[in-house]
Design a protein around this motif. Structure first.
Motif, PDB file in Angstrom:
ATOM      1  N   ALA A   1       1.128  -1.229  -0.217  1.00  0.00           N
ATOM      2  CA  ALA A   1       0.352   0.641   0.140  1.00  0.00           C
ATOM      3  C   ALA A   1       0.760   0.716  -0.217  1.00  0.00           C
ATOM      4  O   ALA A   1       2.384   1.237   0.318  1.00  0.00           O
ATOM      5  CB  ALA A   1      -0.810   0.344   0.868  1.00  0.00           C
ATOM      6  N   GLU A   2      -0.120   2.220  -0.027  1.00  0.00           N
ATOM      7  CA  GLU A   2       1.164   3.384  -0.420  1.00  0.00           C
ATOM      8  C   GLU A   2       0.522   4.443   0.691  1.00  0.00           C
ATOM      9  O   GLU A   2      -0.036   4.686   0.421  1.00  0.00           O
ATOM     10  CB  GLU A   2       0.540   4.213  -2.421  1.00  0.00           C
ATOM     11  CG  GLU A   2       0.891   5.728  -1.941  1.00  0.00           C
ATOM     12  CD  GLU A   2       1.566   5.997  -3.662  1.00  0.00           C
ATOM     13  OE1 GLU A   2       1.735   7.335  -3.837  1.00  0.00           O
ATOM     14  OE2 GLU A   2       0.745   5.682  -4.312  1.00  0.00           O
ATOM     15  N   VAL A   3       1.745   4.940   0.787  1.00  0.00           N
ATOM     16  CA  VAL A   3       1.205   5.401   2.106  1.00  0.00           C
ATOM     17  C   VAL A   3       2.138   6.969   2.334  1.00  0.00           C
ATOM     18  O   VAL A   3       2.683   7.952   2.949  1.00  0.00           O
ATOM     19  CB  VAL A   3       2.350   4.667   4.076  1.00  0.00           C
ATOM     20  CG1 VAL A   3       1.484   3.717   4.218  1.00  0.00           C
ATOM     21  CG2 VAL A   3       4.084   4.630   3.556  1.00  0.00           C
ATOM     22  N   THR A   4       2.233   7.791   1.279  1.00  0.00           N
ATOM     23  CA  THR A   4       3.023   8.757   0.678  1.00  0.00           C
ATOM     24  C   THR A   4       2.648   9.970   1.250  1.00  0.00           C
ATOM     25  O   THR A   4       2.576  10.567   2.559  1.00  0.00           O
ATOM     26  CB  THR A   4       2.956   9.007  -0.777  1.00  0.00           C
ATOM     27  OG1 THR A   4       3.699   8.054  -1.902  1.00  0.00           O
ATOM     28  CG2 THR A   4       3.659  10.330  -0.945  1.00  0.00           C
ATOM     29  N   GLU A   5       0.990  10.028   1.332  1.00  0.00           N
ATOM     30  CA  GLU A   5      -0.063  10.640   1.520  1.00  0.00           C
ATOM     31  C   GLU A   5       0.076  11.252   3.756  1.00  0.00           C
ATOM     32  O   GLU A   5      -0.093  12.077   4.352  1.00  0.00           O
ATOM     33  CB  GLU A   5      -1.105  11.086   1.133  1.00  0.00           C
ATOM     34  CG  GLU A   5      -1.120  10.977  -0.386  1.00  0.00           C
ATOM     35  CD  GLU A   5      -0.572  12.768  -0.258  1.00  0.00           C
ATOM     36  OE1 GLU A   5      -0.417  13.746  -0.265  1.00  0.00           O
ATOM     37  OE2 GLU A   5      -0.089  12.460  -1.695  1.00  0.00           O
ATOM     38  N   ARG A   6       0.125  10.383   3.926  1.00  0.00           N
ATOM     39  CA  ARG A   6       0.063   9.818   5.200  1.00  0.00           C
ATOM     40  C   ARG A   6       1.212  10.178   6.422  1.00  0.00           C
ATOM     41  O   ARG A   6       1.611  11.468   6.911  1.00  0.00           O
ATOM     42  CB  ARG A   6       0.268   8.306   5.606  1.00  0.00           C
ATOM     43  CG  ARG A   6      -1.510   7.671   5.249  1.00  0.00           C
ATOM     44  CD  ARG A   6      -1.552   6.448   6.279  1.00  0.00           C
ATOM     45  NE  ARG A   6      -2.981   6.143   6.201  1.00  0.00           N
ATOM     46  CZ  ARG A   6      -3.762   5.415   4.943  1.00  0.00           C
ATOM     47  NH1 ARG A   6      -2.621   4.417   4.180  1.00  0.00           N
ATOM     48  NH2 ARG A   6      -4.503   4.459   4.556  1.00  0.00           N
ATOM     49  N   LEU A   7       2.384   9.796   5.202  1.00  0.00           N
ATOM     50  CA  LEU A   7       3.662  10.765   6.100  1.00  0.00           C
ATOM     51  C   LEU A   7       3.288  11.771   5.342  1.00  0.00           C
ATOM     52  O   LEU A   7       4.497  12.781   7.019  1.00  0.00           O
ATOM     53  CB  LEU A   7       5.435   9.400   5.357  1.00  0.00           C
ATOM     54  CG  LEU A   7       5.017   8.450   5.789  1.00  0.00           C
ATOM     55  CD1 LEU A   7       6.705   8.123   4.553  1.00  0.00           C
ATOM     56  CD2 LEU A   7       5.805   8.010   7.360  1.00  0.00           C
ATOM     57  N   ARG A   8       3.200  12.477   4.997  1.00  0.00           N
ATOM     58  CA  ARG A   8       3.469  13.942   4.043  1.00  0.00           C
ATOM     59  C   ARG A   8       2.837  14.615   5.173  1.00  0.00           C
ATOM     60  O   ARG A   8       2.619  15.822   5.505  1.00  0.00           O
ATOM     61  CB  ARG A   8       2.968  14.123   2.906  1.00  0.00           C
ATOM     62  CG  ARG A   8       3.504  15.235   2.427  1.00  0.00           C
ATOM     63  CD  ARG A   8       3.686  15.353   0.722  1.00  0.00           C
ATOM     64  NE  ARG A   8       4.094  15.244   0.088  1.00  0.00           N
ATOM     65  CZ  ARG A   8       4.323  14.453  -0.945  1.00  0.00           C
ATOM     66  NH1 ARG A   8       2.781  14.304  -1.371  1.00  0.00           N
ATOM     67  NH2 ARG A   8       5.289  13.707  -1.461  1.00  0.00           N
ATOM     68  N   ALA A   9       1.160  14.032   6.046  1.00  0.00           N
ATOM     69  CA  ALA A   9       0.208  14.963   6.593  1.00  0.00           C
ATOM     70  C   ALA A   9       0.578  14.786   7.800  1.00  0.00           C
ATOM     71  O   ALA A   9       0.934  15.725   8.764  1.00  0.00           O
ATOM     72  CB  ALA A   9      -1.083  14.005   6.680  1.00  0.00           C
ATOM     73  N   GLU A  10       2.051  14.484   8.370  1.00  0.00           N
ATOM     74  CA  GLU A  10       1.813  13.963   9.367  1.00  0.00           C
ATOM     75  C   GLU A  10       3.362  15.531   9.786  1.00  0.00           C
ATOM     76  O   GLU A  10       4.555  15.425   8.868  1.00  0.00           O
ATOM     77  CB  GLU A  10       3.082  13.167  10.237  1.00  0.00           C
ATOM     78  CG  GLU A  10       2.387  11.432   9.808  1.00  0.00           C
ATOM     79  CD  GLU A  10       1.336  11.677  11.324  1.00  0.00           C
ATOM     80  OE1 GLU A  10       1.649  12.336  12.106  1.00  0.00           O
ATOM     81  OE2 GLU A  10       0.421  11.113  11.545  1.00  0.00           O
ATOM     82  N   ARG A  11       3.073  15.840  11.021  1.00  0.00           N
ATOM     83  CA  ARG A  11       4.201  17.001  11.725  1.00  0.00           C
ATOM     84  C   ARG A  11       4.898  16.798  12.059  1.00  0.00           C
ATOM     85  O   ARG A  11       6.274  17.074  12.091  1.00  0.00           O
ATOM     86  CB  ARG A  11       3.133  18.261  11.736  1.00  0.00           C
ATOM     87  CG  ARG A  11       1.990  19.158  10.924  1.00  0.00           C
ATOM     88  CD  ARG A  11       2.645  19.605   9.416  1.00  0.00           C
ATOM     89  NE  ARG A  11       1.810  20.102   8.591  1.00  0.00           N
ATOM     90  CZ  ARG A  11       1.972  20.196   7.984  1.00  0.00           C
ATOM     91  NH1 ARG A  11       3.306  20.434   7.114  1.00  0.00           N
ATOM     92  NH2 ARG A  11       1.242  20.751   6.965  1.00  0.00           N
TER      93      ARG A  11
END
Length: 467
Positions: free
Chosen positions: A335-345
């Motif tokens: 699964a892709e987690v690109t956006e999940r990682l980018r959303a974490e501050r």
């Protein structure tokens, strides 16, 4: 009983608990008095005789649960046996079911103990066989947590697994000779295969428990991750920035001159025609830089849990450096987690397994072949001539199809293919490791097991020079 208690005491010593031979003798005597049927009393007897310091109690409790209490879960689904399974699911009935039951009853007496346990539905016998086999297998021979598949094979062989498939085949032949129809035989064969897989899974779970029992330490709970400190996050970020800058430098088409670029001879001559062709005014060719692209595939399974936090922090920092990064995590599914990682501050939150758990199941067994094929089928369009593909994982495939051809295809399409492996090279090829097959297909492979090695990789993985 003595052998199991003595081995349990040895595990306590391995994990820092002081246990003397006299205390082992006391524990055996106490266990004999209370018996092993009452779990609470048995635990209390061992703890009273083997633990002297309060700080050792969590280690004892963790080891006890792993070593004595988790086998029931490992043997789930084996109670009914082949005939019971056929009856319970309504696959066979009437004369066909009676023929299978009668044949099974006749043949079981001559089968190996492991076959009687698996095909006849006797989890208690299977537990005794695995427990006895565990005493013959040195689970400390391989320190890598990823060697569970290899150890499971050794455990199953010690329990008599060599005769298991032969006994199942003999049952199929007997049913065919006694006139059981092809359709019914097919149902029996499927049920037999399911029973064999359950035995293999029980051996794997047992091996995993044995391995975890030998690596348990005081501190975080088994499977838990220690918090990422600010200092650690800063060091990892610095190391990853070094690596990222080297990747950036190697991926772009660098200009010959940092300020001017390459000399454009024809344009220079045309510009100086009025001066008799004397090149007094030079013209330089400025090459447009290519934007680097990075695609990362990261294994987040149990076998690499000891470096998963580091790797998630690695990916988080990598995404903060490049705008064109796509990150995928996998165990069996991908699964892709690109956006999940980018959303974490917060880097600490990004490094928690919860990020990956929201995308894939962490309880499955690693299947690199399935994950690679899924990436090829669904996401290969993300890989172009500008892309660096980075695979992070130990390459332990649990004896599934390796699908190494996918790496060949990715290397053909990508700018380069890098692999970061948390296991030392001496462990490659042991058990279910496919690294000897995967490594030659990569542009470069680096090992990683600590923060210091990541810092070294940042300096050495992609050295300067032509690319």
């Amino acid at each position: 009983m003595y052998a199991r208690v003595a081995e349990f005491a040895g595990l306590l010593r391995t994990n820092g608990v002081r246990v003397s031979p006299a205390e082992v003798a006391d524990a055996v005597e106490a266990a004999a008095l209370v018996g092993a049927s009452e779990r609470g009393s048995f635990r209390a007897a061992l703890r009273a005789t083997l633990v002297k310091r309060s700080r050792d109690v969590p280690v004892f409790d963790g080891l006890f649960d792993l070593y004595f209490s988790a086998l029931g879960g490992a043997l789930g689904g084996l109670e009914r046996g082949v005939v019971g399974e056929l009856d319970a699911q309504g696959l066979l009935e009437g004369d066909d079911l009676e023929l299978v039951a009668r044949t099974m009853e006749e043949l079981l007496r001559g089968m190996s103990p492991l076959a009687r346990a698996a095909l006849g539905g006797d989890p208690a016998l299977l537990a005794r066989l695995l427990r006895g086999a565990a005493l013959q297998v040195d689970f400390g021979a391989f320190a890598s947590a990823g060697a569970a598949g290899f150890q499971a094979r050794r455990l199953l062989a010690a329990a008599g697994g060599g005769a298991l498939e032969d006994d199942a085949a003999a049952l199929e032949r007997a049913l065919r000779e006694r006139g059981l129809g092809a359709g019914a035989r097919q149902l029996v064969t499927a049920t037999l295969e399911s029973a064999l897989r359950k035995v293999e899974e029980a051996a794997r779970r047992w091996a995993e428990l044995e391995g975890r029992a030998r690596t348990l330490r005081a501190g975080p709970l088994p499977g838990g991750l220690a918090p990422v400190s600010r200092e650690e996050a800063a060091r990892v970020e610095l190391a990853v920035r070094r690596l990222a800058e080297r990747l950036r430098a190697r991926l772009v088409r660098r200009e010959r001159s940092r300020r001017r670029g390459a000399l454009a001879v024809r344009r220079t001559l045309r510009r100086n025609l009025a001066l008799g062709g004397v090149p007094a005014r030079l013209v330089f060719r400025h090459r447009r830089r290519e934007r680097p692209e990075v695609v990362v595939l990261c294994d987040v399974s149990e076998s690499v849990r000891h470096v998963t936090r580091l790797m998630l922090l690695f990916l988080y920092t990598l995404q903060s450096l490049f705008t064109r990064v796509r990150t995928f995590v996998f165990v069996s599914d991908l699964a892709e987690v690109t956006e999940r990682l980018r959303a974490e501050r917060d880097p600490t939150r990004a490094a928690q397994l919860a990020v990956a758990a929201r995308a894939v199941s962490l309880s499955a067994n690693s299947n690199y072949g399935r994950a690679l094929k899924a990436f090829h089928d669904d996401f290969r369009g993300a890989v172009t001539r500008r892309t660096t593909v980075i695979v992070i994982g130990d390459g332990r495939n649990n004896y599934n199809a390796p699908e190494a051809w996918v790496l060949d295809e990715l290397r053909r399409r990508a700018r380069r293919l890098l692999w970061i492996c948390p296991e030392p090279r001496m462990a490659w090829g042991m058990g279910d490791s496919e690294m000897p097959l995967y490594a030659p297909r990569c542009t470069r492979v680096a090992t990683l097991s600590s923060l210091e090695e990541l810092e070294e990789i940042a300096d050495a993985l992609v050295p300067g020079g032509g690319g």
